[in-house]
Design an enzyme around this catalytic site. Sequence first.
Site, mmCIF file in Angstrom:
data_model
loop_
_atom_site.group_PDB
_atom_site.id
_atom_site.type_symbol
_atom_site.label_atom_id
_atom_site.label_comp_id
_atom_site.label_asym_id
_atom_site.label_seq_id
_atom_site.Cartn_x
_atom_site.Cartn_y
_atom_site.Cartn_z
ATOM 1 N N ASP A 123 0.859 -1.192 0.000
ATOM 2 C CA ASP A 123 0.000 0.000 0.000
ATOM 3 C C ASP A 123 0.892 1.238 0.000
ATOM 4 O OD1 ASP A 123 0.731 -0.777 2.707
ATOM 5 O OD2 ASP A 123 -0.560 0.830 3.431
ATOM 6 N N GLU A 190 -0.058 -0.920 5.862
ATOM 7 C CA GLU A 190 0.991 -0.451 6.771
ATOM 8 C C GLU A 190 0.827 1.021 7.097
ATOM 9 O OE1 GLU A 190 4.818 1.330 8.041
ATOM 10 O OE2 GLU A 190 3.661 1.802 6.268
HETATM 11 ZN ZN ZN Z 1 6.468 2.139 4.508
#
Ligand code: ZN
Length: 486
Positions: A123, A190
């Site tokens: 991501d 994340e």
């Molecule tokens: Zn990162």
Amino acid sequence: MKKWKLVLLILLSLLLIFIIVTVFNTMRVSSKQPTPEETTILLNEEEAIARFSESLTYKTISYQDRSKFDFAEFDRFIFYLEESYPEVHDQLELEKINEYALVYKWEGSDKNKNPIGLTGHYDVVPVLEGTEENWKQDPFSGAIVDGVIWGRGTLDDKIGVIGILEAVSYLIEQDFQPTRDMYFMFGFDEEIGGEKGAKAIVDTLEDSGITFDFVLDEGGAIVKNMVPGVDHPVGVVGIAEKGSATAELSIEGSGGHSSQPKSSTNIGRIAAAIAKLEETQFDADLQGPGKALFEYVAPEMSFGMKYVFANSFVFEPLIENILLDEPASAALIRTTIAPTIFQAGEQYNALPERASAVINLRLMPGETLESVQEFIEETIADEKINVTVSGSESSKVSSYDTWQFEVIQKAARNVYSDAIIAPYLMFAGSDAKHYDRISENTYRFLPVLLTSEDLERMHGTNEHISVDNYVNAIKVYAEVIMVANE
Ligand SMILES: [Zn+2]
């Protein structure tokens, strides 16, 4: 002998002993860098770069508001991986957790050895509204211009995900067989904490009783001119990350007309509390990962610097004072205090009934949310002010005087023979902290050579990476796998 002569003689002898001891300490300082063996990896660079470039075109953006995720893009990205790395998907087992968190397992030949994990996240952060125009190349174009690859994820952290898959794919082609089980684990959230990605991966692996000898995640890079007095680029491997706490200070009480204020107002008291905190500060202490950084860098410095660091039992206060001079080095040795929000008042002639402030604190290992709360309450010493503290604790500190850390050092130096690889403390959060539970050591390192200006582009405008850097990152990942399985 006259008395003063005797005193002088004693003083001179003491000075001589001091010099002998401290110089002896300095002479004993030796480099902590393993000898590199230049890598022999030869990649099909053109193809590898093209695959990376295309991976950047998928808008796998994570938003604080999970309902905004466009999962069609995530599906397309995963499909793209399957298409681009058929040999990886052929040889390795793939488990998907929460549909989008990917865990690849490469079976090793020796069941007596613990597995090792490499991890990253695919991501990326959104492009800030209003900054699209400032990008020299479209952030999701994957454009390659003059030896530079552009786009979100070139640094953070599709480079990790694609770089690792590329390394595995290369090793399969070379008929490489790991002795240990190797896990490659990729999160998809994340940037918003890793709850459904890394944390869920760790929950699943923990249930199966898997423990790693070490896990390597993104983190520090190899930075040119990072440490004054060291000519070599320094690669910093995060062995811990600071906690992040949000402290809210609030006060409520009678407002009133501004024509007849009391001597103490809500705004005044919150302001005074913040001023006291900034004045007092948490104690600075050169310890843990911060100290470790200098232990690894000092041997590469001039005699003078080596002398100072080799005798830190004398010079520690001096070193701490120097480090406190710059915000970046100060953050290495103490819990930091950053007031970020202040709210009070609406009208120029009315005293507000409520005033509040938010302070972001980054916690040193050893500091806890509880100790932060105590520190704030004691320092401001104002019972009318309500203090609440929430956030995440600092991570565990991994060891660095170990073969595991040396694997990272060796792999990096086989590609970047000139670089000094040292442990350090990461200020930002990463998925790595989730792995603390099931890994003896967690290391945070992105094997690319950058300048400090490059680092600022990580969540900012014009994120990009040079082709050379990308190719070298693949090589370091492949070296990590090879060295760890020697
Ligand atoms: Zn990162």
